[in-house]
Design a protein around this motif. Sequence first.
Motif, PDB file in Angstrom:
ATOM      1  N   ALA A  97      33.669  77.595  53.761  1.00  0.00           N
ATOM      2  CA  ALA A  97      34.458  78.128  53.133  1.00  0.00           C
ATOM      3  C   ALA A  97      33.831  78.541  51.743  1.00  0.00           C
ATOM      4  O   ALA A  97      34.296  79.628  51.086  1.00  0.00           O
ATOM      5  CB  ALA A  97      35.758  77.536  52.782  1.00  0.00           C
ATOM      6  N   HIS A  98      33.231  77.581  51.186  1.00  0.00           N
ATOM      7  CA  HIS A  98      32.419  78.041  49.648  1.00  0.00           C
ATOM      8  C   HIS A  98      31.314  79.348  50.219  1.00  0.00           C
ATOM      9  O   HIS A  98      31.283  79.992  49.048  1.00  0.00           O
ATOM     10  CB  HIS A  98      31.653  76.782  49.359  1.00  0.00           C
TER      11      HIS A  98
ATOM     12  N   ASP B 207      33.784  82.469  50.278  1.00  0.00           N
ATOM     13  CA  ASP B 207      34.243  82.924  48.768  1.00  0.00           C
ATOM     14  C   ASP B 207      33.343  83.470  48.220  1.00  0.00           C
ATOM     15  O   ASP B 207      33.757  84.016  47.221  1.00  0.00           O
ATOM     16  CB  ASP B 207      34.941  81.563  48.107  1.00  0.00           C
TER      17      ASP B 207
ATOM     18  N   HIS C  31      37.276  71.475  50.550  1.00  0.00           N
ATOM     19  CA  HIS C  31      37.146  72.631  51.638  1.00  0.00           C
ATOM     20  C   HIS C  31      35.915  72.768  52.500  1.00  0.00           C
ATOM     21  O   HIS C  31      34.968  72.042  52.315  1.00  0.00           O
ATOM     22  CB  HIS C  31      37.075  74.029  50.526  1.00  0.00           C
TER      23      HIS C  31
ATOM     24  N   PRO D 286      33.704  68.676  55.002  1.00  0.00           N
ATOM     25  CA  PRO D 286      34.310  69.088  53.944  1.00  0.00           C
ATOM     26  C   PRO D 286      33.518  68.746  52.530  1.00  0.00           C
ATOM     27  O   PRO D 286      32.629  67.976  52.549  1.00  0.00           O
ATOM     28  CB  PRO D 286      35.245  67.610  53.750  1.00  0.00           C
TER      29      PRO D 286
END
Length: 201
Positions: free
Chosen positions: A34-35, A38, A30, A26
């Motif tokens: 996921a970073h 994105d 997130h 995390p």
Amino acid sequence: MTAPWVMILAGGGSRRMGGTDKALLPLAGHPLIAHVRDRIEPQAGAVAVNTNTLGGLAGIDLPCHPDTLPDRPGPLAGILTAIRWARELGDQPFVITVPADAPFLPGDLIPRLMLAADDPAHHAALAASGGRLHPVCGLWPTALADDLDRAIRGGTRRVTDWTTAIDARTANFPATDPDPFYNVNTPEDLTRAAAYLDGTT
């Protein structure tokens, strides 16, 4: 021309994280990957993940592909997986790879790699910042699949050994704070990345 395909490389063993699946750690609420997703999705035509985690990465809504070679021979195997994915499933002339542990990737990564390659269907290109290469952030002509397969089977393990042999180009990015290619390799790196995101460093 359609936007290039991108594979996020998450196939490593995360030894410095104690073997924990680093991509799912995390960060600011997130998963780390996921970073990366994105950052890269607005630049990409399709995005997938190279992971050797059985069943893929839970909660990450992206196609997952394991290494196409056995015994986890390192990041070159992930690059080969990306090349084969793009060539065989999408008939793409080239593919982009990025690591799963770089949450600050630049928003113009893909166009600058393409510019540096000049002819992306025939020339590879690597990202660099602050005088340092980031060879997992690269553009790879899919025509190089057989060459890379032979190199890995012949014992090549360092990405830069292969990229030197194929005369890869370099896309230079300005060094910033944080560096756009900042890698989260240790628990301390993760803490620092969180501080960057909340503005406390």
